[in-house]
Design a protein around this motif. Sequence first.
Motif, PDB file in Angstrom:
ATOM      1  N   GLN A   1       0.824  -1.203   0.000  1.00  0.00           N
ATOM      2  CA  GLN A   1       0.000   0.000   0.000  1.00  0.00           C
ATOM      3  C   GLN A   1       0.864   1.262   0.000  1.00  0.00           C
ATOM      4  O   GLN A   1       0.547   2.227  -0.688  1.00  0.00           O
ATOM      5  CB  GLN A   1      -0.962  -0.018   1.184  1.00  0.00           C
ATOM      6  N   GLU A   2       1.949   1.262   0.747  1.00  0.00           N
ATOM      7  CA  GLU A   2       2.833   2.429   0.770  1.00  0.00           C
ATOM      8  C   GLU A   2       3.471   2.668  -0.596  1.00  0.00           C
ATOM      9  O   GLU A   2       3.586   3.814  -1.034  1.00  0.00           O
ATOM     10  CB  GLU A   2       3.904   2.260   1.844  1.00  0.00           C
ATOM     11  N   GLU A   3       3.871   1.610  -1.271  1.00  0.00           N
ATOM     12  CA  GLU A   3       4.453   1.766  -2.602  1.00  0.00           C
ATOM     13  C   GLU A   3       3.409   2.298  -3.581  1.00  0.00           C
ATOM     14  O   GLU A   3       3.744   2.986  -4.543  1.00  0.00           O
ATOM     15  CB  GLU A   3       5.026   0.442  -3.096  1.00  0.00           C
ATOM     16  N   GLY A   4       2.149   1.994  -3.334  1.00  0.00           N
ATOM     17  CA  GLY A   4       1.073   2.480  -4.183  1.00  0.00           C
ATOM     18  C   GLY A   4       0.962   3.992  -4.196  1.00  0.00           C
ATOM     19  O   GLY A   4       0.490   4.578  -5.175  1.00  0.00           O
ATOM     20  N   TYR A   5       1.399   4.635  -3.124  1.00  0.00           N
ATOM     21  CA  TYR A   5       1.368   6.097  -3.092  1.00  0.00           C
ATOM     22  C   TYR A   5       2.323   6.691  -4.119  1.00  0.00           C
ATOM     23  O   TYR A   5       2.115   7.787  -4.615  1.00  0.00           O
ATOM     24  CB  TYR A   5       1.712   6.629  -1.698  1.00  0.00           C
ATOM     25  N   GLU A   6       3.395   5.969  -4.436  1.00  0.00           N
ATOM     26  CA  GLU A   6       4.393   6.448  -5.384  1.00  0.00           C
ATOM     27  C   GLU A   6       3.987   6.198  -6.833  1.00  0.00           C
ATOM     28  O   GLU A   6       4.303   6.990  -7.707  1.00  0.00           O
ATOM     29  CB  GLU A   6       5.746   5.783  -5.102  1.00  0.00           C
ATOM     30  N   ASN A   7       3.351   5.070  -7.104  1.00  0.00           N
ATOM     31  CA  ASN A   7       2.947   4.755  -8.467  1.00  0.00           C
ATOM     32  C   ASN A   7       1.619   3.998  -8.414  1.00  0.00           C
ATOM     33  O   ASN A   7       1.595   2.768  -8.476  1.00  0.00           O
ATOM     34  CB  ASN A   7       4.013   3.937  -9.192  1.00  0.00           C
TER      35      ASN A   7
END
Length: 116
Positions: free
Chosen positions: A44-50
């Motif tokens: 989920q945190e990586e989703g904020y970037e892409n």
Amino acid sequence: MSVVVSGLKTFKANLLGKEYKLKINNKVWVNVQSIYGMSQKDFQEEGYENNILQSIKFIMCVLEANGIDEITEEMLINEADSVDVELFMLSYNKMVNEKASEALDHFNKEKEEEGK
């Protein structure tokens, strides 16, 4: 049919010109770990970037959890547009939120009855 299986919520989503009826189940997050080597939090945190790429990965995990192997990640990247991806995610999240709301309503009703 088991209560667990029959109790699973389903949602409909269109991908690459075809409608799918998909179940929401915990195998999605098992797939995130096994396919992408990420915890739910990291994913989920990586989703904020892409967001779009992460959403495509999530869609692949949902499809795999539902036994659908006719769509590949490469197909989604090359053939789906961002609207298709977002509509899928909206459909998924709408059903998850409805299920959570039902569970909360049930919990609150039980608490009210205990207080009587």
